[in-house]
Structures are given as C-alpha cells and as structure tokens.
Design a protein around this motif. Structure first.
Motif, PDB file in Angstrom:
ATOM      1  N   ILE A 133      42.403  27.636  31.716  1.00  0.00           N
ATOM      2  CA  ILE A 133      42.454  26.160  31.863  1.00  0.00           C
ATOM      3  C   ILE A 133      41.469  25.714  32.951  1.00  0.00           C
ATOM      4  CG2 ILE A 133      43.939  24.223  32.512  1.00  0.00           C
ATOM      5  CD1 ILE A 133      46.291  25.865  31.300  1.00  0.00           C
ATOM      6  N   LYS A 134      41.460  26.523  34.040  1.00  0.00           N
ATOM      7  CA  LYS A 134      40.590  26.145  35.176  1.00  0.00           C
ATOM      8  C   LYS A 134      39.112  26.121  34.772  1.00  0.00           C
ATOM      9  CE  LYS A 134      40.245  28.925  38.928  1.00  0.00           C
ATOM     10  NZ  LYS A 134      40.615  29.533  40.207  1.00  0.00           N
ATOM     11  N   PHE A 135      38.707  27.120  33.962  1.00  0.00           N
ATOM     12  CA  PHE A 135      37.280  27.227  33.638  1.00  0.00           C
ATOM     13  C   PHE A 135      36.919  26.591  32.286  1.00  0.00           C
ATOM     14  CE2 PHE A 135      38.088  30.753  36.618  1.00  0.00           C
ATOM     15  CZ  PHE A 135      37.182  30.384  37.612  1.00  0.00           C
ATOM     16  N   ASP A 164      28.741  29.978  43.033  1.00  0.00           N
ATOM     17  CA  ASP A 164      29.257  28.638  43.348  1.00  0.00           C
ATOM     18  C   ASP A 164      30.656  28.407  42.766  1.00  0.00           C
ATOM     19  OD1 ASP A 164      28.572  28.715  40.736  1.00  0.00           O
ATOM     20  OD2 ASP A 164      27.431  26.839  40.709  1.00  0.00           O
ATOM     21  N   THR A 165      31.330  29.479  42.274  1.00  0.00           N
ATOM     22  CA  THR A 165      32.636  29.289  41.631  1.00  0.00           C
ATOM     23  C   THR A 165      33.659  28.692  42.604  1.00  0.00           C
ATOM     24  OG1 THR A 165      32.158  31.159  40.203  1.00  0.00           O
ATOM     25  CG2 THR A 165      34.435  30.454  40.288  1.00  0.00           C
ATOM     26  N   THR A 166      33.720  29.269  43.807  1.00  0.00           N
ATOM     27  CA  THR A 166      34.722  28.784  44.767  1.00  0.00           C
ATOM     28  C   THR A 166      34.499  27.303  45.059  1.00  0.00           C
ATOM     29  OG1 THR A 166      34.651  30.956  45.726  1.00  0.00           O
ATOM     30  CG2 THR A 166      35.773  29.271  47.005  1.00  0.00           C
ATOM     31  N   TYR A 203      35.335  25.452  41.537  1.00  0.00           N
ATOM     32  CA  TYR A 203      36.668  25.588  40.931  1.00  0.00           C
ATOM     33  C   TYR A 203      37.735  26.084  41.912  1.00  0.00           C
ATOM     34  CZ  TYR A 203      33.918  25.433  36.634  1.00  0.00           C
ATOM     35  OH  TYR A 203      33.079  25.078  35.637  1.00  0.00           O
ATOM     36  N   GLY A 204      37.321  26.524  43.105  1.00  0.00           N
ATOM     37  CA  GLY A 204      38.287  27.101  44.033  1.00  0.00           C
ATOM     38  C   GLY A 204      38.602  28.532  43.643  1.00  0.00           C
ATOM     39  N   GLY A 205      39.636  29.099  44.224  1.00  0.00           N
ATOM     40  CA  GLY A 205      40.049  30.463  43.876  1.00  0.00           C
ATOM     41  C   GLY A 205      39.520  31.497  44.860  1.00  0.00           C
ATOM     42  N   THR A 206      40.079  32.681  44.757  1.00  0.00           N
ATOM     43  CA  THR A 206      39.745  33.722  45.729  1.00  0.00           C
ATOM     44  C   THR A 206      39.153  34.971  45.083  1.00  0.00           C
ATOM     45  OG1 THR A 206      41.973  34.546  45.456  1.00  0.00           O
ATOM     46  CG2 THR A 206      41.585  33.075  47.330  1.00  0.00           C
ATOM     47  N   GLY A 207      39.248  35.066  43.769  1.00  0.00           N
ATOM     48  CA  GLY A 207      38.725  36.262  43.091  1.00  0.00           C
ATOM     49  C   GLY A 207      39.691  37.437  43.131  1.00  0.00           C
ATOM     50  N   LEU A 208      40.954  37.147  43.322  1.00  0.00           N
ATOM     51  CA  LEU A 208      41.934  38.247  43.379  1.00  0.00           C
ATOM     52  C   LEU A 208      42.740  38.380  42.088  1.00  0.00           C
ATOM     53  CD1 LEU A 208      43.538  38.150  46.926  1.00  0.00           C
ATOM     54  CD2 LEU A 208      42.210  39.966  45.899  1.00  0.00           C
ATOM     55  N   GLY A 209      42.895  37.238  41.376  1.00  0.00           N
ATOM     56  CA  GLY A 209      43.796  37.192  40.217  1.00  0.00           C
ATOM     57  C   GLY A 209      43.494  38.256  39.180  1.00  0.00           C
ATOM     58  N   LEU A 210      42.243  38.338  38.723  1.00  0.00           N
ATOM     59  CA  LEU A 210      41.913  39.294  37.651  1.00  0.00           C
ATOM     60  C   LEU A 210      42.031  40.737  38.129  1.00  0.00           C
ATOM     61  CD1 LEU A 210      38.892  37.744  35.745  1.00  0.00           C
ATOM     62  CD2 LEU A 210      41.255  37.951  35.006  1.00  0.00           C
ATOM     63  N   ALA A 211      41.654  40.966  39.400  1.00  0.00           N
ATOM     64  CA  ALA A 211      41.783  42.324  39.947  1.00  0.00           C
ATOM     65  C   ALA A 211      43.246  42.751  39.870  1.00  0.00           C
ATOM     66  CB  ALA A 211      41.307  42.350  41.388  1.00  0.00           C
ATOM     67  N   LEU A 212      44.118  41.860  40.251  1.00  0.00           N
ATOM     68  CA  LEU A 212      45.547  42.186  40.229  1.00  0.00           C
ATOM     69  C   LEU A 212      46.026  42.382  38.788  1.00  0.00           C
ATOM     70  CD1 LEU A 212      48.154  42.539  41.756  1.00  0.00           C
ATOM     71  CD2 LEU A 212      48.542  40.096  41.610  1.00  0.00           C
ATOM     72  N   CYS A 253      37.337  35.392  25.940  1.00  0.00           N
ATOM     73  CA  CYS A 253      38.600  35.884  25.356  1.00  0.00           C
ATOM     74  C   CYS A 253      39.042  37.089  26.173  1.00  0.00           C
ATOM     75  CB  CYS A 253      38.365  36.276  23.899  1.00  0.00           C
ATOM     76  SG  CYS A 253      39.765  37.167  23.214  1.00  0.00           S
ATOM     77  N   PHE A 254      40.140  36.928  26.880  1.00  0.00           N
ATOM     78  CA  PHE A 254      40.712  38.037  27.657  1.00  0.00           C
ATOM     79  C   PHE A 254      41.792  38.688  26.807  1.00  0.00           C
ATOM     80  CE2 PHE A 254      38.644  35.682  30.944  1.00  0.00           C
ATOM     81  CZ  PHE A 254      38.297  36.624  31.899  1.00  0.00           C
ATOM     82  N   THR A 255      41.659  40.000  26.593  1.00  0.00           N
ATOM     83  CA  THR A 255      42.626  40.703  25.735  1.00  0.00           C
ATOM     84  C   THR A 255      43.408  41.733  26.546  1.00  0.00           C
ATOM     85  OG1 THR A 255      41.139  40.452  23.884  1.00  0.00           O
ATOM     86  CG2 THR A 255      42.877  42.100  23.627  1.00  0.00           C
TER      87      THR A 255
HETATM   88  P1  ADP Z   1      39.725  33.236  40.878  1.00  0.00           P
HETATM   89  O1  ADP Z   1      40.094  32.555  39.607  1.00  0.00           O
HETATM   90  O2  ADP Z   1      40.721  33.014  41.950  1.00  0.00           O
HETATM   91  O3  ADP Z   1      38.348  33.004  41.287  1.00  0.00           O
HETATM   92  P2  ADP Z   1      40.048  35.623  39.349  1.00  0.00           P
HETATM   93  O4  ADP Z   1      40.087  37.058  39.752  1.00  0.00           O
HETATM   94  O5  ADP Z   1      41.191  35.124  38.575  1.00  0.00           O
HETATM   95  O6  ADP Z   1      39.831  34.796  40.635  1.00  0.00           O
HETATM   96  O7  ADP Z   1      38.747  35.432  38.513  1.00  0.00           O
HETATM   97  C1  ADP Z   1      37.555  35.983  38.983  1.00  0.00           C
HETATM   98  C2  ADP Z   1      36.381  35.276  38.386  1.00  0.00           C
HETATM   99  O8  ADP Z   1      36.276  35.532  37.022  1.00  0.00           O
HETATM  100  C3  ADP Z   1      36.497  33.767  38.493  1.00  0.00           C
HETATM  101  O9  ADP Z   1      36.079  33.320  39.742  1.00  0.00           O
HETATM  102  C4  ADP Z   1      35.539  33.329  37.388  1.00  0.00           C
HETATM  103  O10 ADP Z   1      34.218  33.352  37.854  1.00  0.00           O
HETATM  104  C5  ADP Z   1      35.710  34.399  36.353  1.00  0.00           C
HETATM  105  N1  ADP Z   1      36.663  33.983  35.308  1.00  0.00           N
HETATM  106  C6  ADP Z   1      37.963  34.345  35.211  1.00  0.00           C
HETATM  107  N2  ADP Z   1      38.517  33.797  34.114  1.00  0.00           N
HETATM  108  C7  ADP Z   1      37.555  33.075  33.500  1.00  0.00           C
HETATM  109  C8  ADP Z   1      37.497  32.287  32.309  1.00  0.00           C
HETATM  110  N3  ADP Z   1      38.547  32.144  31.518  1.00  0.00           N
HETATM  111  N4  ADP Z   1      36.311  31.689  31.993  1.00  0.00           N
HETATM  112  C9  ADP Z   1      35.225  31.849  32.790  1.00  0.00           C
HETATM  113  N5  ADP Z   1      35.218  32.603  33.901  1.00  0.00           N
HETATM  114  C10 ADP Z   1      36.360  33.208  34.270  1.00  0.00           C
END
Ligand code: ADP
Length: 791
Positions: A420-422, A468-470, A473-482, A505-507
């Motif tokens: 939703i964020k991106f 320039d993501t932060t 869109y904000g965020g820390t870059g931890l969510g996907l790692a976790l 598409c994240f699977t």
């Molecule tokens: P955060 O969202 O807090 O930055 P995440 O670990 O969740 O951290 O995501 C890492 C990065 O992966 C994001 O900053 C973004 O650049 C990219 N990303 C994650 N999900 C998407 C998505 N659905 N579409 C585009 N880029 C994404």
C-alpha cells in the motif's frame, strides 16, 4: 622330444592311407573274385556243352547202329574229361546201350566247392541222325562233378585276396617310411628346436628350416613362425621400454603424491587450525549475538518503561479539552511514539532470530481469517490513497493450518503495508492458495516496483531499494529483513518479482501442515434458495473473487457486466422472479437503474475505495446493504443472510454491547516507576476502577493481606521483592488462588511470558499498553472469577 609311434603324424597318415587302400583293394579283389566265380560257372557249362556237341553225331550214329562197343569207346573218351564222372547212351525205351562211371573226387574243402557250384550237374541230349531228324534214337546223358572247376576257382580267389593283402602291407610300410622321412622327421627337428628354447627369452629363438623343405609347407610354417617370433621380439622390446618408462613415471608419481600428501596434510593442519579458530569465532559471534540480544532486551525494557509514561500521558492529555493545533501536535507525537515502538519491536525480533532465541508456535489457526483481518485493518490506509485492496483467497482453501499465527500475521501485515505504501494508484491484491504441501501467500501491487539490482538488497536489515525512499515514504528497511527471517524460520521462502514502474509481487511459500479436523461449512439454506444476479463493471477483480466464492457455495448466479462508458443498457434487464432474486452491485448508480425491476431491499452494494464517494444519500434508498470490500467470507455470508431476511443469532464481538468499564472494582497497581503509576492510575480511574498503589512486591503482599482486591496489576522487576516472588507469596502463603494477577511488564523476550505463568500469574500485557488492552484484560479476569464464584 620322444613321440610314440602310434601318435606320430606319419604313422597316422600311413595307417589311414593304407586302411583306405586296403579297404578299396579288398572291395576290388572281391569284385574280381565274384566275376571269376560267375565266369567259372558258365565256363564249366560251355565246356561240357562243347564236349556233348562234339560227341552228338558219333553218339547218334552209334545209337542208330546200336553199336555197344563203339558206344563204350565214346563214353571212355568222354570220361577222360576230369569233370565228367558218368556218361550213358540210352534208347527211346530207356534201355542202356552203354554206361561209364567213375568215383567223385573227395576232399576236406569239397563242402566249399559244393556250396558255390552244387556237387554235380546233369546234361542230357536227344540223339538223332541228320537224314531222319524226326526219328528219336535215344539220349546221351552226362553227369559232371563240379569239384575240379570249384577247386581251381577257390585257388585263384585265395591267391587274389592274399596277394592283395600283401600288396597293401607293403604299400603301408613304404608309405610309413616316406611320411616319416618327409613329414615326421623335419617336424621333429623343428619341435626339438622349439623345446630347446630358453623360457626366459622365447622370442630370441629362430627355428631352423629342415633341409629340402625350404619351399614346402613346413618351410613356410617355420618361416612364418620365425616372422612372428621376430614381431614378438619387437613387441617385447617395446613393452620392456614402456615398462621401464612406466616404472620411471610411477616413481615420479610416487614422488609427486608424497609431496602433495605432505602439502595436503599441511593444509589439513592449517584447516583444522582455522576450523578451530572459526569455531571459536562462531562461538564468539553467537556469544556476541546473545549479548546483543540481552543488551537489546534490557534496552527495550529500559525504553519501554519511560515510553509507557510518554504514550500514556499523551493519550491522557489528548482526552483533555485542547485546541485543534494542540490536538494535531499531540497526534503527531503519539504516532511518532507508535512508530518508534514498532521499530523497537522489529529490532528486537531481528536480534532474537540472530541469537537463535526465536521459537515459533505450532497451533491450529484460521489462516484465511488472519489474512482477512490484516486486509480489513489496512483497508483504510488503502482507501485513503484510493487504492483497491482485493482479497483473492481460494474458496477451497483449508479452514485451519498449523503454525504461528502471530508471526504469519506479522509477515502478511508487513508485505501488505509495504504494497500500500509503495503504490500510488491501482490495486493491491492479497492472494492465498494451497499448492501441494505449501501454502502460497502473494501480495501483488501496481506500485513503483523495484529495480533489478535492489531486489535482493531489500531483504538485508536497514536496506531500502532507493536512497530517497525514507525521505519519500518513510520506513527503516527492517520489515522485509524480518519477514524473510521469519519465513525462513518456518522452513519457507520469501521471494520477489517486480517490474520497475509497474509493480511487485512478493511470494511467501511456507510448508504449513493442514489441520484436517476442521472442514468447510456449507452455506446456509435460505441463501441457497435464492437466485443471484451480479452486476459489475468489466474487469473488476474483487467481483471475480466474489463470483468464485458464490460458485464454490453452489449458488444459482447470473453475471452481468457493463462498460466503462455507463450503466444505461442495464435498464433493459429482466428479472423473472423478483421475490426470490437478489442483486449484488458494485456502485450506487447501478441500483438507480435497476430499481424498476427489483425492490431496493433485494439489492446489496459491494464496494471498496469508492465508499467515501458513494456515501451520497440520494443513492442510499436504492440498496439495502452495503458490504465494504475487502470483506471476509463470514461477513459476506452474514450480509447475504441479512439480505434474505434472516437474523443472525450468534453474538459477535462487534455486536456485543459497549463495555461499561471498571464499575467500582478495586485494583491493586504494583509498580515502582512513578510515571507509570501516574499513567496507569489515570487510565484506570477514568475507566471507573478504584486504584491502590504498591511500590514493590512486599507492599503488595501486605496490602493484599488486608484488602479484598478484585484484581492485581503486577510489574515484574521491582526492588525489595519482585513481581514473581510477590505472586508466589500471594498464591501460597496468603492462600489466594482466585485473585486475578496480571503481569504488566516491559520484558518482551521469549520466556518472559512463561516465567510469569509459572510464578502463578493469570495473564500478561506488555508496556507500553493501550487503554483498551488494559480494560480488556481486567474485564476478562474479573468477570471470569465472578462467574466462577457464582457457580
Ligand atoms: P521499509 O518499508 O521500512 O523501508 P522494508 O524492509 O519493509 O522497509 O522494505 C525495504 C525496501 O524494499 C523499501 O524501503 C522499499 O524500497 C522496498 N520495497 C518493499 N516493498 C515494496 C513494494 N511493495 N514496492 C516497491 N518497493 C518495495
């Protein structure tokens, strides 16, 4: 070399030749003897016949003249023949004119002659004179002894056979000699030469060619043997050469192997050494990770405690009368605090995984429900951005699976939140289905996408796709790692496919075991008795999923679509049985058009992001129910039931009456931190509870002794006596097993919850808590104990 005579080639050749010649000679001799026998037989006849022919005329004259003297003379003459033993002349009346007779020759071999020729032969000739040829004068009879002719024949035959045999013997002796000289002797010579050969070097020998045999078979045999011997010698020389080279090579090889073995063993030693070092390093790393996790746990505890005060105070202040500006500022402060808390949780989770302290639950849970809940929570964020959030759950997806519901929810929520964020426009779809032994969860968006080189990077902690993501869109870059660590921990895989500018598409592919004890419930009867018409704009993904679900329920459905340009052509639709027909539409404009053929009570609007626009009251009267998308399966069923006029009897949490709060129940708050005391007391008082405060475990025990509290909120770490000890004393020493004791702690590491339960506490909430959490847990336990007391 000595060879038996009978084994010699020359003997065999001579014997075979002689045997053949002998056999042939015998056959020829026999043939000759038989011929002779036949000749002898006829010769005797001819001989006697000739004699009789000579004697015929005188015998006839004698018979005519009846002259006995002459007759006897004639017969004496005949008897001179050695074979004739009897002769007589008789007249026509068988009266003897003259007869002469002598004895037959007797001999030991007579039987053989008699056998071949019979002992005697009789001859008779009629006598007549030439002038009176038709006058019969009598007969001349002669008896012949065959023996003289037979013995002559036997002598000849014996001579023929014996001489033939002697000839054969002579021939075989001659042949034996010739073969010996021509064959055996030269061969024996060759054999002797071969047998004198040195067994160490057989190839060195050359066989001599026997004299006079240079051009015959023996000569050629010896020569070709010599040729072969020469070739063998050459080959032997080559083999010896190669052998010596091979020996050299193998010596070199041995040398190389020895050197390499030495090198390898050196390397092995080094490897063992570096292995030991890496084991030490690994232990050190694990120790450090553990220390970091412990440090983080402590830090988290230390941060959460004052943070509880910050958030609690902000939320309390927000309930005071404030100016809009102040409210906005406090809102920002509160949301920032919540983000900080999320960050803290993520960091803590990651360090837990790295330190190996993360353990997963394995309980049966409703995965469909988990996904639906996440979707419904995040729907607001999506709709605020005018994005469709679509749930595409396979209607046949199993009801329950085994796994960790909290962690699965965390993954779904993180991926959907990111999507939703991106995403600026379009759709975010959450897809759930089963594939073999795996549960597949896909979050598909039509957002900004991810550059190919960033697709792996984003799974590392604190990494984002773009610099320039932060900022954007904000965020820390931890969510996907976790997420990846959690999914890997569940033995699954988290992967991404993406096209920059088009979407991602994240699977997630996790091997979750299906709980086979739960089954799909069939749709309720009243719904099945109706016909459904579904009207939606072409290519509406949420409607396609809705239709899939209705089809799975085996409902009688008809689908109508209308183009982007408008709904006008729907005016022509016909409904045969409007009473039993229900219509599901995707926007209020449709209801306006179809209201002439179907009553508004039979129309249900299913819509998502357009809800805000569709609030327009002028459309409201044309449909009965509005189901907000993304909707859960149970909400769909409930809405359909409502549409067919069935009341839903079971009480859901949403339909429960609003809670009344504390209602004057007394609560003991055990807390050493004054700010937290202040926050909790303010919240509890506001909720209507009577609050008493204890600064440590010891004070709590003393107060419980004297006051009848309805519940105790117990901090765990306190001076003098901690919460665990205080609980044990209350339970065992003060004998209060029924007093609800709820841990309120800033410890969120694995094992803390279990520690609280084993000390005797009933429940557990973590700091910072929200007001509704505190209320829910207190209500749950006070109500439970009250009901238990009543029964
Ligand atoms: P955060 O969202 O807090 O930055 P995440 O670990 O969740 O951290 O995501 C890492 C990065 O992966 C994001 O900053 C973004 O650049 C990219 N990303 C994650 N999900 C998407 C998505 N659905 N579409 C585009 N880029 C994404």
């Amino acid at each position: 070399m000595k060879i038996n005579l009978s084994n010699r080639l020359s003997f065999k050749l001579a014997r075979n030749t002689v045997l053949v010649a002998l056999a042939l000679g015998m056959v020829l001799n026999l043939f000759q003897v038989v011929l002779d026998y036949l000749n002898e037989k006829t010769a005797l006849d001819q001989d006697i016949q000739a004699l009789i022919t000579i004697s015929h005329t005188p015998a006839s004259q004698i018979a005519y003249n009846i002259d006995s003297r002459l007759a006897e003379e004639l017969l004496d003459g005949l008897l001179k023949h050695p074979a004739i033993i009897e002769a007589e002349i008789i007249d026509t009346d068988n009266r003897v004119l003259a007869r002469k007779h002598r004895q037959m020759t007797d001999s030991a071999y007579r039987w053989l002659s008699d056998l071949l020729f019979n002992p005697t032969r009789n001859y008779a000739t009629r006598l007549a004179v030439q002038q009176l040829s038709d006058v019969d004068l009598g007969n001349l009879n002669v008896v012949v002894d065959t023996y003289p002719a037979g013995t002559a024949f036997l002598k000849r035959a014996a001579f023929t056979l014996i001489s033939g045999f002697i000839k054969s013997l002579t021939l075989s002796a001659l042949l034996l000699f010739v073969f010996y000289v021509m064959l055996t002797k030269p061969l024996l010579k060759v054999i002797n030469s071969v047998s004198e050969v040195n067994p160490e070097a057989p190839e060195k020998v050359r066989l001599p060619v026997p004299k006079g045999h240079q051009y015959d078979e023996i000569g050629i045999l010896v020569e070709s043997t010599n040729d072969h011997l020469q070739t063998i010698e050459k080959s032997f020389q080559l083999v010896r050469k190669t052998e010596s080279r091979l020996k050299n090579y193998s010596e070199q090889l041995e040398l190389i192997v020895e050197t390499r073995t030495k090198e390898l063993s050196d390397k092995n030693d080094q490897l063992i050494k570096s292995n030991k070092e890496s084991v030490v390093a690994k232990e050190e790393a694990v120790r450090r990770a553990k220390a970091r996790a412990d440090f983080l746990a402590n830090m988290s505890h230390e941060i959460r405690t004052p943070f509880n005060g910050v958030l609690g105070m902000i939320s309390l202040t927000m309930e005071e009368p404030l100016s809009d500006r102040q409210k906005r500022q406090l809102d920002v402060a509160y949301n920032s605090g919540i983000s900080l808390l999320d960050l803290l949780n993520d960091i803590l989770d990651i360090s837990k995984v790295e330190a190996g302290k993360l353990t997963l639950e394995n309980i049966s849970f409703d995965l469909r429900h988990t996904v639906e809940e996440v979707a419904s929570l995040l729907a607001q964020n999506a709709h605020a951005k005018h994005i469709d959030l679509v749930l595409d759950i396979d209607p046949a997806f199993p009801e329950h699976a085994f796994g960790d519901p909290t962690r699965v929810r965390q993954v779904v929520s993180n991926l959907t939140g990111n999507a939703i964020k991106f995403t600026e426009k379009g759709t975010v779809t959450i897809k759930l289905f089963k594939q073999d032994a795996f549960v597949i969860l896909q979050v598909i968006d039509t957002g900004i996408g991810i550059a190919p080189d960033a697709r792996e990077k984003i799974f590392a902690p604190f990494s984002q796709a773009y610099s320039d993501t932060t900022r954007k869109y904000g965020g820390t870059g931890l969510g996907l790692a976790l997420c990846r660590q959690l999914v890997t921990h569940m033995s699954g895989k988290l992967t991404v496919e993406s096209i920059e500018g088009e979407g991602s598409c994240f699977t997630t592919k996790i091997p979750l075991e299906i709980d086979n004890t739960t089954e799909h419930k069939p749709i309720r009867r009243p719904i099945k008795d109706h016909k459904f018409i579904i009207i939606h704009k072409e290519g509406q993904p949420e409607f396609l999923n809705l239709i899939k679900q209705l089809q799975y329920w085996e409902l009688d459905i008809e689908t109508l679509t209308y183009p982007e340009s408008g709904v006008d052509h729907l005016k022509e639709i016909e409904v045969k049985d409007p009473e039993n027909t229900l219509v599901l539409i995707d926007q209020p404009e449709v209801s306006k058009v179809i209201t002439s053929v179907i009553p508004a009570e039979h129309v249900m609007l299913v819509s998502g992001k357009h809800y805000a626009e569709n609030k327009d009251s002028q459309h409201k009267s044309f449909f009965q129910i509005h189901l907000h998308s993304p909707f859960s399966r149970s909400n769909l069923e409930k809405s359909l039931l409502k549409l067919v006029g069935e009341e839903i009897t079971e009480m859901t949490s949403q339909t429960l009456p609003l809670r009344k709060g504390g209602e004057g129940h007394s609560v003991l708050l055990v807390e050493d931190n004054q700010v937290n005391q202040l926050v909790a007391k303010a919240i509890l008082t506001k909720l209507g509870y009577l609050v008493m405060i204890a600064y440590n475990g010891q004070e709590a025990v003393d107060l419980v002794k004297t006051h009848p509290f309805d519940a105790v909120l117990m901090d765990c770490h306190m001076p003098i006596m901690d919460g665990y000890e205080a609980t044990r004393v209350i339970r065992s020493v003060l004998n209060k097993p029924d007093l609800p004791i709820i841990a309120v702690t800033a410890n969120v590491m694995h094992g803390d919850r279990e520690k609280c339960y084993s000390a005797g506490m009933d429940d557990y909430i973590t700091k910072p808590y929200e007001r509704h959490e505190l209320l829910e847990v207190l209500e749950k336990w006070i109500e439970l104990r009250r009901r238990e007391a009543r029964t």
